[in-house]
Write an enzyme that holds these catalytic residues in place. Structure first.
Site, PDB file in Angstrom:
ATOM      1  N   GLU A   1       0.000  -5.960  -7.030  1.00 30.63           N
ATOM      2  CA  GLU A   1       0.812  -5.464  -5.922  1.00 30.63           C
ATOM      3  C   GLU A   1       0.558  -6.358  -4.726  1.00 30.63           C
ATOM      4  O   GLU A   1      -0.574  -6.469  -4.244  1.00 30.63           O
ATOM      5  CB  GLU A   1       0.440  -4.020  -5.595  1.00 30.63           C
ATOM      6  CG  GLU A   1       1.168  -3.435  -4.400  1.00 30.63           C
ATOM      7  CD  GLU A   1       2.654  -3.283  -4.639  1.00 30.63           C
ATOM      8  OE1 GLU A   1       3.417  -3.364  -3.656  1.00 30.63           O
ATOM      9  OE2 GLU A   1       3.051  -3.085  -5.796  1.00 30.63           O
TER      10      GLU A   1
ATOM     11  N   CYS B   1       2.273   0.416   0.117  1.00 26.65           N
ATOM     12  CA  CYS B   1       2.761  -0.174  -1.124  1.00 26.65           C
ATOM     13  C   CYS B   1       3.336   0.939  -1.987  1.00 26.65           C
ATOM     14  O   CYS B   1       3.275   2.112  -1.624  1.00 26.65           O
ATOM     15  CB  CYS B   1       1.662  -0.946  -1.856  1.00 26.65           C
ATOM     16  SG  CYS B   1       0.620   0.053  -2.929  1.00 26.65           S
TER      17      CYS B   1
ATOM     18  N   CYS C   1      -0.216   2.697  -4.343  1.00 25.46           N
ATOM     19  CA  CYS C   1      -1.364   3.408  -3.766  1.00 25.46           C
ATOM     20  C   CYS C   1      -0.931   4.509  -2.797  1.00 25.46           C
ATOM     21  O   CYS C   1      -1.653   4.831  -1.852  1.00 25.46           O
ATOM     22  CB  CYS C   1      -2.256   2.417  -3.037  1.00 25.46           C
ATOM     23  SG  CYS C   1      -2.596   0.901  -3.932  1.00 25.46           S
TER      24      CYS C   1
ATOM     25  N   HIS D   1      -3.284   6.740   0.261  1.00 22.86           N
ATOM     26  CA  HIS D   1      -3.188   6.512   1.705  1.00 22.86           C
ATOM     27  C   HIS D   1      -2.799   7.788   2.450  1.00 22.86           C
ATOM     28  O   HIS D   1      -3.303   8.059   3.542  1.00 22.86           O
ATOM     29  CB  HIS D   1      -2.179   5.400   1.997  1.00 22.86           C
ATOM     30  CG  HIS D   1      -2.697   4.034   1.700  1.00 22.86           C
ATOM     31  ND1 HIS D   1      -3.680   3.429   2.445  1.00 22.86           N
ATOM     32  CD2 HIS D   1      -2.378   3.152   0.710  1.00 22.86           C
ATOM     33  CE1 HIS D   1      -3.942   2.233   1.945  1.00 22.86           C
ATOM     34  NE2 HIS D   1      -3.168   2.041   0.896  1.00 22.86           N
TER      35      HIS D   1
ATOM     36  N   ARG E   1      -8.405   2.094  -7.024  1.00 24.13           N
ATOM     37  CA  ARG E   1      -8.895   0.731  -6.845  1.00 24.13           C
ATOM     38  C   ARG E   1     -10.249   0.677  -6.146  1.00 24.13           C
ATOM     39  O   ARG E   1     -10.856  -0.381  -6.066  1.00 24.13           O
ATOM     40  CB  ARG E   1      -7.874  -0.077  -6.037  1.00 24.13           C
ATOM     41  CG  ARG E   1      -6.636  -0.455  -6.839  1.00 24.13           C
ATOM     42  CD  ARG E   1      -5.560  -1.033  -5.948  1.00 24.13           C
ATOM     43  NE  ARG E   1      -4.488  -1.642  -6.723  1.00 24.13           N
ATOM     44  CZ  ARG E   1      -3.462  -0.968  -7.248  1.00 24.13           C
ATOM     45  NH1 ARG E   1      -3.383   0.335  -7.090  1.00 24.13           N
ATOM     46  NH2 ARG E   1      -2.528  -1.591  -7.949  1.00 24.13           N
TER      47      ARG E   1
ATOM     48  N   SER F   1      -9.076  -3.446  -1.647  1.00 21.39           N
ATOM     49  CA  SER F   1      -8.842  -4.868  -1.906  1.00 21.39           C
ATOM     50  C   SER F   1      -9.378  -5.771  -0.806  1.00 21.39           C
ATOM     51  O   SER F   1      -9.606  -6.958  -1.040  1.00 21.39           O
ATOM     52  CB  SER F   1      -7.345  -5.127  -2.130  1.00 21.39           C
ATOM     53  OG  SER F   1      -6.947  -4.588  -3.382  1.00 21.39           O
TER      54      SER F   1
ATOM     55  N   CYS G   1      -4.539  -4.983  -4.858  1.00 20.61           N
ATOM     56  CA  CYS G   1      -3.387  -4.443  -4.138  1.00 20.61           C
ATOM     57  C   CYS G   1      -3.359  -5.149  -2.787  1.00 20.61           C
ATOM     58  O   CYS G   1      -3.910  -4.648  -1.809  1.00 20.61           O
ATOM     59  CB  CYS G   1      -3.472  -2.935  -3.963  1.00 20.61           C
ATOM     60  SG  CYS G   1      -1.995  -2.257  -3.180  1.00 20.61           S
TER      61      CYS G   1
ATOM     62  N   CYS H   1      -1.830  -3.477   0.353  1.00 18.39           N
ATOM     63  CA  CYS H   1      -2.691  -2.559   1.102  1.00 18.39           C
ATOM     64  C   CYS H   1      -3.600  -3.295   2.081  1.00 18.39           C
ATOM     65  O   CYS H   1      -3.997  -2.751   3.102  1.00 18.39           O
ATOM     66  CB  CYS H   1      -3.570  -1.754   0.144  1.00 18.39           C
ATOM     67  SG  CYS H   1      -2.684  -0.584  -0.881  1.00 18.39           S
TER      68      CYS H   1
END
Length: 559
Positions: free
Chosen positions: A25, A72, A75, A79, A471, A494, A538, A541
């Protein structure tokens, strides 16, 4: 099935750049220096700036979750939950037990969805040669499947999949497999044709399975991927608190868990058994951090079923307590102004792009550090902490996987271990969700129906919401000034794993994990993809549109 004890490599020395790195992503560029066929240095470059933290300033704090979950398309609920928890922390509100249970159930289904999609559709092609499935014997493939799974897969069904793959290859229009590194043969792929055919059949089945997992999330969340049911004080899904909805959720959950236990995990072990050399590649980071997840008391991290904790130097004998005050973000090697490390509450997002290929400032991601140290977060960190703190469900599953593969605990600190941990986490959470659903049903049956606590936004306050997303460790930090958002910072998994170096020049977890990776074909460096994909990047993010020449951030009005 053939076994390989060492992955092939070349004698190549020089740079290798993978840009864009696909099946993630967002936008990611990986630059490595190779010496005698092995990576000796690496840079993780996030190449998109999005400005979400700037967009949030001046808005109503209750709106944050609706903006941040559009970071995104994967995710989303993570969030929304982090923003909601941050606001609840600022308000100091305690939410009803039912709200916590419902949030846990939706998050559990997000884990199942995310990890199934990651394994099959983002990561599997790093190990599975779809084109080689054409060479398989469907009857032998059916026998192989029967030896690893209780779910039947007939020779006829496998022949149909094989014919579909053959038609794609012969047409030259390979769809999602068009740019796969395995095409034309690659020495770093070594599954047998029958194993490739079984995995390809399950790749296609997983496309259908993930739809119903998303449907289960929407039963409470109102829609998917962008849920609409979380508010500060609880949840608002009153229309889902009926027998029919709960039974449907239970049915969809059971279907998903069956696929995880009888397809995903057997396939993971099948692939891992053939690639056991990767139990010694991609370890990289030595420190691990998790915030824990699935609380009993929403605002008490220690009440979480999966516990928070910090592990240093891979020492499973000592798990240290997590201390939020030790988190800070570095920008010394990022495309932002300045070089000072800041606590997230005081974070500044001031873009300053230099140029692509810059080896000093080279990423739109910031570089979070915990007490100055690099931390890996994600399924491996969560599984290690749970294992070390005596979570019996996790411990049993880890021991089963290690025993099946015939490897020791040291194999966990690798690309293979990271991928296995994601599967272990999926099974454990999927099973535990049964208890949360039962408790919710018991509460409702006894007349305990409350799911939200009314509360008001304070004029001035601050709060942080911690979520262990699929993640890894996600945190949202809000500062409320005069009833509006004065500052908002997203510190995402990430950025921890795939950010650049910090002011002390310490590589991020992925950069460190790439060091020593063997490269068989520098023009098709699948080995780089294996390790990077094992973190499930991701980038959307982690980097928050901007003019690359002027560094001007734009405002948009949608009419």
């Amino acid at each position: 099935m053939s076994q390989v004890t060492s992955t092939p490599k070349s004698s190549y020395s020089g740079p290798v750049v993978v840009d864009p790195l696909t099946r993630i992503e967002g936008h990611l560029r990986i630059e490595v220096e190779v010496e005698n066929g092995r990576v000796k240095d690496a840079r993780s470059c996030s190449t998109l700036f999005r400005g979400l933290e700037l967009i949030l300033k001046g808005r109503d704090p209750r709106d944050a979750q609706h903006f941040t979950q559009r970071t995104c398309g994967v995710c989303t609920y993570s969030h929304a939950l982090a923003s909601t928890r941050a606001l609840e922390d600022a308000i100091k509100v305690e939410i009803p037990e039912n709200a916590t249970l419902i949030r846990n159930l939706v998050l559990a289904m997000l884990y199942l969805h995310d990890h199934v999609v990651h394994f099959y559709h983002l990561h599997a092609l790093d190990f599975v040669d779809v084109a080689a499935a054409i060479q398989a014997d469907p009857a032998r493939a059916a026998s192989l499947n029967a030896s690893i799974s209780s779910r039947p897969l007939s020779a006829e069904a496998l022949k149909a999949v094989q014919d579909k793959v053959r038609a794609l290859v012969e047409s030259g229009q390979l769809g999602p497999f068009t740019n796969a590194y395995f095409l034309g043969g690659h020495p770093a792929y070594y599954l047998d044709p029958e194993a490739n055919l079984v995995a390809t059949a399950h790749y296609l089945e997983a496309l259908r399975v993930q739809v119903n997992i998303a449907r289960a999330m929407a039963l409470f969340g109102a829609k998917n991927p962008h849920t609409q049911f979380t508010v500060a004080g609880g949840v608002t899904c009153y229309n889902s608190l009926n027998k029919e909805s709960l039974q449907l959720f239970a049915s969809l959950h059971k279907e998903a868990l069956d696929f995880v236990e009888n397809v995903y995990i057997p396939d993971l072990l099948l692939v891992a058994g053939a690639y056991k050399d990767w139990a010694g590649i991609g370890g990289g980071a030595v420190n691990y951090m998790t915030f824990g997840e699935f609380p009993g008391d929403e605002r008490n991290l220690e009440s979480r079923w999966l516990k928070p904790g910090i592990i240093y130097n891979r020492d499973l004998g000592k798990v240290r307590a997590f201390d939020p005050s030790k988190i800070e973000e570095h920008v010394r090697h990022s495309w932002y102004e300045g070089g000072e490390a800041r606590a997230p509450y005081d974070g500044v997002t001031a873009p300053h792009f230099t140029h692509m290929g810059d080896t000093d400032r080279y990423s739109w991601m910031k570089a979070p550090r915990y007490d100055g140290d690099v931390m890996e977060t994600g399924p491996l960190a969560q599984v290690l902490v749970a294992y070390a703190t005596g979570n019996e469900v996790i411990k049993s599953l880890v021991d089963q996987v290690l025993s099946t593969l015939g490897v020791g605990p040291e194999a966990l600190f690798s690309t293979l271990g990271r991928t296995a941990a994601r599967g272990i986490e999926t099974v454990a959470i999927g099973r535990e969700a049964v208890a949360w659903l039962r408790q919710l049903e018991d509460n409702l049956a006894s007349g305990k129906n409350k799911i939200v606590e009314n509360c008001d936004v304070p004029a001035n306050s601050r709060g942080v919401g911690f979520v262990t997303a699929p993640r890894g460790g996600l945190s949202h930090w809000i500062r409320i000034e005069n009833g509006k958002i004065g500052n908002f910072q997203l510190v995402v998994p990430s950025t921890w794993n795939l950010g650049p170096r910090c002011a002390n020049n310490k590589r991020s977890a992925v950069e460190e994990s790439l060091i020593g990776t063997p490269i068989a074909d520098p023009k098709r460096p699948v080995e780089i993809l294996r390790t990077v994909h094992s973190f499930d990047p991701c980038i959307a993010c982690g980097v928050h549109v901007i003019d690359g020449r002027t560094n001007q951030a734009y405002d948009f009005r949608v009419l």
